[in-house]
Scaffold this motif. Structure first.
Motif, PDB file in Angstrom:
ATOM      1  N   ARG A  21      -9.616   5.080 -26.238  1.00 43.13           N
ATOM      2  CA  ARG A  21      -8.589   5.962 -26.772  1.00 43.13           C
ATOM      3  C   ARG A  21      -7.647   6.422 -25.662  1.00 43.13           C
ATOM      4  N   TYR A  22      -8.214   6.726 -24.478  1.00 43.11           N
ATOM      5  CA  TYR A  22      -7.388   7.139 -23.346  1.00 43.11           C
ATOM      6  C   TYR A  22      -6.526   5.981 -22.847  1.00 43.11           C
ATOM      7  N   ALA A  23      -7.102   4.797 -22.761  1.00 45.30           N
ATOM      8  CA  ALA A  23      -6.354   3.633 -22.264  1.00 45.30           C
ATOM      9  C   ALA A  23      -5.262   3.216 -23.233  1.00 45.30           C
ATOM     10  N   GLY A  24      -5.428   3.510 -24.501  1.00 44.88           N
ATOM     11  CA  GLY A  24      -4.409   3.164 -25.485  1.00 44.88           C
ATOM     12  C   GLY A  24      -3.109   3.911 -25.274  1.00 44.88           C
ATOM     13  N   ARG A  25      -3.159   5.053 -24.603  1.00 43.10           N
ATOM     14  CA  ARG A  25      -1.946   5.832 -24.348  1.00 43.10           C
ATOM     15  C   ARG A  25      -1.289   5.477 -23.024  1.00 43.10           C
ATOM     16  N   LEU A  26      -1.880   4.548 -22.278  1.00 46.05           N
ATOM     17  CA  LEU A  26      -1.343   4.205 -20.967  1.00 46.05           C
ATOM     18  C   LEU A  26      -0.307   3.105 -21.059  1.00 46.05           C
ATOM     19  N   ARG A  27       0.485   2.981 -20.007  1.00 50.02           N
ATOM     20  CA  ARG A  27       1.508   1.944 -19.959  1.00 50.02           C
ATOM     21  C   ARG A  27       0.887   0.571 -19.757  1.00 50.02           C
ATOM     22  N   PHE A  28      -0.151   0.479 -18.915  1.00 51.54           N
ATOM     23  CA  PHE A  28      -0.841  -0.779 -18.631  1.00 51.54           C
ATOM     24  C   PHE A  28      -2.334  -0.612 -18.904  1.00 51.54           C
ATOM     25  N   PRO A  29      -2.762  -0.615 -20.164  1.00 55.97           N
ATOM     26  CA  PRO A  29      -4.173  -0.333 -20.443  1.00 55.97           C
ATOM     27  C   PRO A  29      -5.127  -1.410 -19.938  1.00 55.97           C
ATOM     28  N   GLN A  30      -4.745  -2.693 -20.011  1.00 55.10           N
ATOM     29  CA  GLN A  30      -5.643  -3.758 -19.555  1.00 55.10           C
ATOM     30  C   GLN A  30      -5.815  -3.695 -18.033  1.00 55.10           C
ATOM     31  N   LEU A  31      -4.747  -3.420 -17.325  1.00 56.79           N
ATOM     32  CA  LEU A  31      -4.832  -3.311 -15.870  1.00 56.79           C
ATOM     33  C   LEU A  31      -5.705  -2.125 -15.462  1.00 56.79           C
ATOM     34  N   PHE A  32      -5.588  -1.012 -16.181  1.00 53.57           N
ATOM     35  CA  PHE A  32      -6.429   0.153 -15.906  1.00 53.57           C
ATOM     36  C   PHE A  32      -7.899  -0.172 -16.133  1.00 53.57           C
ATOM     37  N   LEU A  33      -8.220  -0.833 -17.254  1.00 52.36           N
ATOM     38  CA  LEU A  33      -9.619  -1.158 -17.550  1.00 52.36           C
ATOM     39  C   LEU A  33     -10.183  -2.164 -16.553  1.00 52.36           C
ATOM     40  N   ALA A  34      -9.353  -3.135 -16.122  1.00 48.99           N
ATOM     41  CA  ALA A  34      -9.826  -4.103 -15.128  1.00 48.99           C
ATOM     42  C   ALA A  34     -10.094  -3.421 -13.789  1.00 48.99           C
ATOM     43  N   THR A  35      -9.222  -2.516 -13.392  1.00 51.27           N
ATOM     44  CA  THR A  35      -9.420  -1.797 -12.129  1.00 51.27           C
ATOM     45  C   THR A  35     -10.634  -0.878 -12.217  1.00 51.27           C
ATOM     46  N   LEU A  36     -10.825  -0.254 -13.356  1.00 55.13           N
ATOM     47  CA  LEU A  36     -11.994   0.602 -13.546  1.00 55.13           C
ATOM     48  C   LEU A  36     -13.284  -0.216 -13.467  1.00 55.13           C
ATOM     49  N   ALA A  37     -13.292  -1.407 -14.067  1.00 51.75           N
ATOM     50  CA  ALA A  37     -14.474  -2.268 -14.001  1.00 51.75           C
ATOM     51  C   ALA A  37     -14.750  -2.708 -12.565  1.00 51.75           C
ATOM     52  N   LEU A  38     -13.694  -3.090 -11.836  1.00 50.18           N
ATOM     53  CA  LEU A  38     -13.876  -3.463 -10.421  1.00 50.18           C
ATOM     54  C   LEU A  38     -14.419  -2.296  -9.606  1.00 50.18           C
ATOM     55  N   PHE A  39     -13.917  -1.096  -9.879  1.00 44.15           N
ATOM     56  CA  PHE A  39     -14.387   0.093  -9.159  1.00 44.15           C
ATOM     57  C   PHE A  39     -15.868   0.340  -9.427  1.00 44.15           C
ATOM     58  N   LEU A  40     -16.294   0.217 -10.679  1.00 44.61           N
ATOM     59  CA  LEU A  40     -17.703   0.456 -11.005  1.00 44.61           C
ATOM     60  C   LEU A  40     -18.606  -0.616 -10.403  1.00 44.61           C
ATOM     61  N   ILE A  41     -18.144  -1.868 -10.408  1.00 42.18           N
ATOM     62  CA  ILE A  41     -18.920  -2.945  -9.765  1.00 42.18           C
ATOM     63  C   ILE A  41     -18.990  -2.727  -8.262  1.00 42.18           C
TER      64      ILE A  41
END
Length: 87
Positions: A21-41
């Motif tokens: 829901r938060y990423a849906g309001r962002l300008r680049f939601p896929q880029l945010f989710l990919a960066t978040l996944a890289l950060f967690l890994i």
């Protein structure tokens, strides 16, 4: 006093629902989710310089998370021309 039951039951929201829901309001939601996944890994995988890349990826994720969508831009309306002849 009689207690009223709520009209409907809202199930608890999961963490993935909140992130989506938060990423849906962002300008680049896929880029945010990919960066978040890289950060967690990156937090799990050991590295040579401790916390250097975690800090950079965390800051990048926060930067991408702060870019919100902008509304549609309104074009300025041209001035109204008065074409009626003088009296």
């Amino acid at each position: 006093m009689k207690r009223r039951e709520p009209d409907r039951y809202d199930p608890p929201v999961s963490l993935t629902d909140l992130v989506q829901r938060y990423a849906g309001r962002l300008r680049f939601p896929q880029l945010f989710l990919a960066t978040l996944a890289l950060f967690l890994i990156d937090l799990v995988v050991p590295d040579l310089v401790p916390f250097a890349d975690e800090i950079l990826l965390g800051l990048t994720t926060m930067l991408l998370g702060s870019w919100k969508k902008t509304g549609p831009r309104e074009e300025p309306k041209p001035p109204v021309k008065d074409v009626t002849p003088p009296r």
